[in-house]
Design an enzyme around this catalytic site. Sequence first.
Site, short mmCIF file in Angstrom:
data_model
loop_
_atom_site.label_atom_id
_atom_site.label_comp_id
_atom_site.label_asym_id
_atom_site.label_seq_id
_atom_site.Cartn_x
_atom_site.Cartn_y
_atom_site.Cartn_z
N PHE A 141 0.78 -1.31 0.13
CA PHE A 141 -0.06 0.08 -0.08
C PHE A 141 0.93 1.09 0.18
O PHE A 141 1.50 1.57 1.10
CB PHE A 141 -1.05 0.20 0.98
CG PHE A 141 -1.86 1.24 1.26
CD1 PHE A 141 -2.94 1.39 0.51
CD2 PHE A 141 -1.36 2.57 1.90
CE1 PHE A 141 -3.90 2.20 0.45
CE2 PHE A 141 -2.27 3.44 1.69
CZ PHE A 141 -3.48 3.40 1.21
N ASP A 226 9.58 3.00 1.81
CA ASP A 226 8.52 3.59 2.34
C ASP A 226 8.09 3.67 3.57
O ASP A 226 7.73 2.59 4.07
CB ASP A 226 7.03 3.19 1.34
CG ASP A 226 5.98 3.79 1.66
OD1 ASP A 226 6.02 4.60 2.78
OD2 ASP A 226 5.07 3.82 0.75
N LYS A 255 2.78 11.39 7.15
CA LYS A 255 2.08 10.85 8.10
C LYS A 255 2.50 11.87 9.43
O LYS A 255 2.26 12.90 9.71
CB LYS A 255 1.71 9.59 8.42
CG LYS A 255 1.00 8.91 7.37
CD LYS A 255 0.65 7.55 7.62
CE LYS A 255 -0.17 6.88 6.49
NZ LYS A 255 -1.53 7.70 5.91
#
Length: 401
Positions: A141, A226, A255
Site C-alpha cells: 500500500f 516507504d 503522516k
Amino acid sequence: MSVSESAIAAAESHSAHNYHPLPVVVATAEGAWMTDVEGRRYLDLLAGYSALNFGHGNRRLLDAARAQLERVTLTSRAFHHDRFAEFCTRLAELCGMEMVLPMNTGAEAVETAVKTARKWGYRVKGVADNTAKIVVAANNFHGRTTTVISFSTDPEARADHGPYTPGFQIVPYGDLTALEAAVTENTVAVLLEPIQGEAGVLVPPPGYLAGVRRVTRERNVLFIADEIQSGLGRTGRTFACEHEGVVPDMYLLGKALGGGVVPVSAVVSSREVLGVHRPGEHGSTFGGNPLACAVALEVIAMLDTGEYQRRATELGDHLHHELELLTGGGAVREVRGRGLWAGVDIDPALGTGREISERLMARGVLVKDTHGSTIRIAPPLVIGKEDLDWGLEQLRAVLSA
C-alpha cells in the site's frame, strides 16, 4: 435521530463514499483520547494510521503551529522563506542523508520517488529511455493515485481505474529469491514498505531487508523504503529499516512528519539521486510551506530526544506480550508487528474485522479493520500504560463475549 446519526446522514448525503468510517463523530481530542459530539470518550488505538504518533493536540506541535501562523504560512516555491533551509537540513540529518524534496501527502512522496528513480535511471545509470522498471511487493500500500494503484494487488484499489501505468514488476513480499530474479538491467529501483501496514502489519522474514540492500547495491539499483507509516518512532526506532541495520538509498516520509497538524511528506536521499531534478521538472505549491516546515521541525526535535522511540519499544513489548497471550485460547490466530504497532488476526467465527471494530467502539475503543478478520492496533506513542491496558481489557472482553 441522535446528533451523531444526523451528522453521519448529512455526510453521506453530501460526500463521496470513498471511505466506510466507523459510526462515531469526533468533536475533540487530546493525547490518546477522543470525544464525540455527544460527549462519549474513546481510546484511540489507531492514531490516524500513524499520523498522530505524538498524540492529539500535542502542546509542542500546536505552539509551533500557532507561532508560525502569526508570521507566514505560504509563499509557494516561487520565493524562499526562512524555515525551509532549516527544515531540509534537520530532516536530512535525522535520516543520515544529504537532500530533501518536500511534498504534502504520502502518495505525493511515492509519486515523487517513482519519478526520481526513473530520472536517475536515465541520467545516471544509463537505462534506455522509457524502459525503466521498478520492482515492488505484492499486498503493498503506497497510496491511491493512478500510478500507485497500477502496481497494487488490491482489487478494490484497482477496479475501474484502468488503463494502468506500466513499468512495475510485482514480486511476493518477503521472498528475496523472487526479488533478485526480477531485477534486470532496466531495473532502476526496488520500492518496499519495511513493514506492510495496510496488508495487516506484515513483518518480513529476518534478513530480508538486509538481503534487499545487498542485491540493490550489487545490481546498481536504488532501494526505496516507504516509511510513511512505519517511520518516525512507530516501531521503536526512528526508521523500521534500523531493525536490520539497513540504510536505504531513499526514505519516503509522511503522516507523523506533520504531527497530525498539517500534511507534510518528503523524499530524502543523496545528492547524487535527488540532484537529478532541475528547476521546473517537478514541484508542489504547498510542498515545504512555512507552516509545514515549522511543525515538522518540532517533530524532528522531539524525535531527536529518543523519548518516543523508547516509549514505543517499552510499551510495544508490553503490547505484544499481552496480545500473544490471547493466541492461546483460539480467539486470536496470529499477532504480528513491531513496537506500538500490531496486526491481530481474529478467528473469523467471532466476526469480521469490521464487526470486531464496532464491538470495541461500543466499549469505548477505536481501532480499524483490514482484510477479513484482521484489526490493526497503533496507539499514539504518548499513550499511558494504564490506558493501553484498559484498551486491551476491552479487546479481551469482546473476544470472550
